[in-house]
Scaffold this active site. Structure first.
Site, PDB file in Angstrom:
ATOM      1  N   SER A 128       0.821  -1.209   0.000  1.00  0.00           N
ATOM      2  CA  SER A 128       0.000   0.000   0.000  1.00  0.00           C
ATOM      3  C   SER A 128       0.855   1.258   0.000  1.00  0.00           C
ATOM      4  O   SER A 128       1.956   1.264   0.547  1.00  0.00           O
ATOM      5  CB  SER A 128      -0.902   0.008   1.240  1.00  0.00           C
ATOM      6  OG  SER A 128      -1.491   1.266   1.435  1.00  0.00           O
ATOM      7  N   TYR A 152      -1.180   0.247  10.487  1.00  0.00           N
ATOM      8  CA  TYR A 152      -1.510  -0.427   9.224  1.00  0.00           C
ATOM      9  C   TYR A 152      -0.350  -0.295   8.247  1.00  0.00           C
ATOM     10  O   TYR A 152       0.161  -1.296   7.725  1.00  0.00           O
ATOM     11  CB  TYR A 152      -2.782   0.169   8.615  1.00  0.00           C
ATOM     12  CG  TYR A 152      -2.975  -0.201   7.164  1.00  0.00           C
ATOM     13  CD1 TYR A 152      -2.924   0.767   6.164  1.00  0.00           C
ATOM     14  CD2 TYR A 152      -3.165  -1.523   6.794  1.00  0.00           C
ATOM     15  CE1 TYR A 152      -3.066   0.422   4.840  1.00  0.00           C
ATOM     16  CE2 TYR A 152      -3.311  -1.881   5.470  1.00  0.00           C
ATOM     17  CZ  TYR A 152      -3.254  -0.898   4.493  1.00  0.00           C
ATOM     18  OH  TYR A 152      -3.387  -1.243   3.171  1.00  0.00           O
ATOM     19  N   LYS A 156       2.414  -3.207   6.820  1.00  0.00           N
ATOM     20  CA  LYS A 156       2.690  -3.457   5.399  1.00  0.00           C
ATOM     21  C   LYS A 156       4.190  -3.330   5.111  1.00  0.00           C
ATOM     22  O   LYS A 156       4.772  -4.132   4.380  1.00  0.00           O
ATOM     23  CB  LYS A 156       1.898  -2.473   4.522  1.00  0.00           C
ATOM     24  CG  LYS A 156       0.412  -2.748   4.453  1.00  0.00           C
ATOM     25  CD  LYS A 156       0.109  -4.064   3.730  1.00  0.00           C
ATOM     26  CE  LYS A 156      -1.372  -4.215   3.447  1.00  0.00           C
ATOM     27  NZ  LYS A 156      -1.681  -5.470   2.726  1.00  0.00           N
TER      28      LYS A 156
HETATM   29  C1  WQD Z   1      -9.589  10.077   0.287  1.00  0.00           C
HETATM   30  C2  WQD Z   1      -9.773  11.571   0.429  1.00  0.00           C
HETATM   31  C3  WQD Z   1     -10.098  12.283   2.699  1.00  0.00           C
HETATM   32  C4  WQD Z   1     -13.940  10.194   3.249  1.00  0.00           C
HETATM   33  C5  WQD Z   1      -7.199   5.038   2.578  1.00  0.00           C
HETATM   34  C6  WQD Z   1      -6.181   4.245   3.298  1.00  0.00           C
HETATM   35  C7  WQD Z   1      -5.224   3.633   2.319  1.00  0.00           C
HETATM   36  C8  WQD Z   1      -5.969   2.839   1.277  1.00  0.00           C
HETATM   37  C9  WQD Z   1      -7.051   3.674   0.609  1.00  0.00           C
HETATM   38  C10 WQD Z   1      -5.741   0.536   1.860  1.00  0.00           C
HETATM   39  C11 WQD Z   1      -9.026  12.168   1.616  1.00  0.00           C
HETATM   40  C12 WQD Z   1     -11.358  12.540   1.884  1.00  0.00           C
HETATM   41  C13 WQD Z   1     -12.744  10.690   2.736  1.00  0.00           C
HETATM   42  C14 WQD Z   1     -15.008  11.101   3.516  1.00  0.00           C
HETATM   43  C15 WQD Z   1     -13.640  12.919   2.742  1.00  0.00           C
HETATM   44  N1  WQD Z   1      -6.499   1.663   1.833  1.00  0.00           N
HETATM   45  N2  WQD Z   1     -12.604  12.026   2.484  1.00  0.00           N
HETATM   46  N3  WQD Z   1     -14.807  12.434   3.253  1.00  0.00           N
HETATM   47  O1  WQD Z   1      -7.360   8.047   3.309  1.00  0.00           O
HETATM   48  O2  WQD Z   1      -6.440   8.386   0.952  1.00  0.00           O
HETATM   49  O3  WQD Z   1      -6.557   6.078   1.900  1.00  0.00           O
HETATM   50  O4  WQD Z   1      -7.885   4.212   1.651  1.00  0.00           O
HETATM   51  O5  WQD Z   1      -4.667   0.346   1.356  1.00  0.00           O
HETATM   52  O6  WQD Z   1      -4.369   2.793   3.008  1.00  0.00           O
HETATM   53  O7  WQD Z   1      -5.451   5.141   4.110  1.00  0.00           O
HETATM   54  O8  WQD Z   1      -8.647   7.259   1.264  1.00  0.00           O
HETATM   55  O9  WQD Z   1     -10.987   7.432   0.589  1.00  0.00           O
HETATM   56  O10 WQD Z   1     -10.420   7.534   3.059  1.00  0.00           O
HETATM   57  O11 WQD Z   1      -9.859   9.470   1.570  1.00  0.00           O
HETATM   58  O12 WQD Z   1     -13.497  14.126   2.520  1.00  0.00           O
HETATM   59  O13 WQD Z   1     -16.122  10.702   3.982  1.00  0.00           O
HETATM   60  O14 WQD Z   1     -11.167  11.836   0.669  1.00  0.00           O
HETATM   61  O15 WQD Z   1      -9.836  13.365   3.581  1.00  0.00           O
HETATM   62  O16 WQD Z   1      -8.585  13.470   1.243  1.00  0.00           O
HETATM   63  P1  WQD Z   1      -7.208   7.559   1.916  1.00  0.00           P
HETATM   64  P2  WQD Z   1     -10.062   7.870   1.655  1.00  0.00           P
END
Ligand code: WQD
Length: 350
Positions: A128, A152, A156
């Site tokens: 990841s 997490y 990894k």
């Molecule tokens: C994306 C963007 C949030 C939800 C995570 C894990 C990573 C991987 C993918 C496993 C950010 C914003 C999010 C919401 C929002 N998983 N957001 N409102 O955090 O980049 O990655 O998922 O491998 O390990 O960390 O993905 O989709 O949670 O967030 O504004 O309800 O959307 O702040 O900028 P992230 P995400």
């Protein structure tokens, strides 16, 4: 010849794993699903068989259980293993680190021990982009500093180090390991049939599944976690990659492992190489679906970084792979999947 190879897919009933099963079968391999169904539904298997129009072999078990793994390896002739079984929620890893080190690291130790016993030494590992932590230079290359910021990401990275050590120890042996660590950025989307996709249990943590649930009316509004980041429009920027492109990257890496042309251990970024902000994702979703998404700007989420996107040129150069599908393609496919899920729930309620 691809047909000769059975490929074990741990976590094969999960979001990425189920799409990988399709891609492997369509590339002439014979995937075998290994899953404990702790974070996936057995109904996925029937939908995979519907898409492939053939039976899919399934073995149920926990990747931390060497006895269960031995029973499976004794029943099959695996050419390689795609290891996707693992826990992947950042917040959960902070509250329950033992679970994350136990499943992600301990599970990989068990798996590699049994692989070695059965002489199976070709491994794709689901890593990841969280191994990079808060990277300071964009886009992120595979040589960027590895500074994971949560259990997490650290679990990894520990697995990557384990696999690199395993590969270098076996280098002088009769049959070296060939291992690919595939660093996922933000996988989203769903199979074009609408039959499989992401099914988060409970309230989704991630942006796109949450967005889709707002669109079907299950959630009142999308909370935007901060709009004062130093980015194009103040909202967080990420590298979204269609799950179909992601699994095609796995097949490209697998071909190299099986052909013996890959090195003993190598990491590749699997990302689109494009950054998209939260508001740009919402706009793409609204274009693709015609839905209007109510937004509520709230405080930044602890642990979030402003921006994170890949430099995918190593995979393009060395694997002959690049992501092809656009953000609009991802949103169109997510919407088809989400609508199908809603219709099925309605049928169940009738
Ligand atoms: C994306 C963007 C949030 C939800 C995570 C894990 C990573 C991987 C993918 C496993 C950010 C914003 C999010 C919401 C929002 N998983 N957001 N409102 O955090 O980049 O990655 O998922 O491998 O390990 O960390 O993905 O989709 O949670 O967030 O504004 O309800 O959307 O702040 O900028 P992230 P995400």
């Amino acid at each position: 010849m691809a047909e000769a190879f059975e490929i074990l897919v741990t976590g094969g009933a999960g979001f990425i794993g189920s799409h990988l099963v399709i891609a492997l079968a369509e590339s002439g391999y014979r995937p075998v699903v290994f899953d404990d169904f702790s974070n996936s539904s057995p109904s996925v298997i029937g939908r995979l068989e519907r898409i492939l129009e053939r039976q899919v072999a399934v073995e149920t078990g926990d990747v931390r259980d060497p006895a269960a793994l031995r029973r499976v390896f004794a029943r099959h002739q695996f050419g390689a293993v795609a290891h996707l079984a693992g826990r992947k929620a950042v917040a959960e890893s902070v509250s329950d680190p033992l679970l994350y080190y136990g499943v992600n690291f301990g599970g990989t130790v068990s798996l590699c021990e049994v692989m070695a016993e059965f002489g199976v030494r070709r491994l794709l590992f689901s890593s990841s982009a969280t191994v990079y932590g808060a990277a300071s230079v964009m886009p992120i290359t595979e040589d960027a500093p590895l500074r994971p910021a949560n259990p997490y990401g650290r679990s990894k990275l520990m697995v990557e180090q384990l696999l690199a050590d395993l590969a270098s120890a076996a280098r002088a042996g009769p049959r070296p390991w060939r291992i690919a660590a595939l660093r996922y950025f933000n996988p989203v989307g769903a199979h074009e049939s609408g039959l499989i996709g992401e099914e988060p249990a409970g309230e989704p943590d991630n942006l796109v599944p949450y967005l889709a649930q707002v669109a079907i009316g299950r959630r009142p509004a999308l909370k935007v976690f901060g709009n004062r980041y130093v980015t194009r429009d103040g909202t967080g920027v990420r590298d979204y990659i269609h799950v179909a492109d992601l699994v095609e990257g796995h097949v490209a890496a697998l071909r190299q492992l099986l052909a013996g042309t890959a090195g003993e251990y190598r990491a590749w970024n699997l990302g689109s190489g494009l950054g998209a902000s939260v508001l740009e994702v919402v706009a793409a979703f609204e274009r693709a679906t015609g839905c209007q998404i109510p937004l509520q700007v709230v405080a930044e989420r602890p642990g979030d970084v402003a921006e994170c996107w890949a430099d995918p040129r190593r995979a393009e150069r060395e694997l002959g792979w690049r992501a092809r599908r656009s953000l609009d393609d991802m949103m169109t496919d997510v919407w088809r999947w989400q609508q199908r899920q809603r219709d099925e729930e309605r049928r169940c309620d009738e």
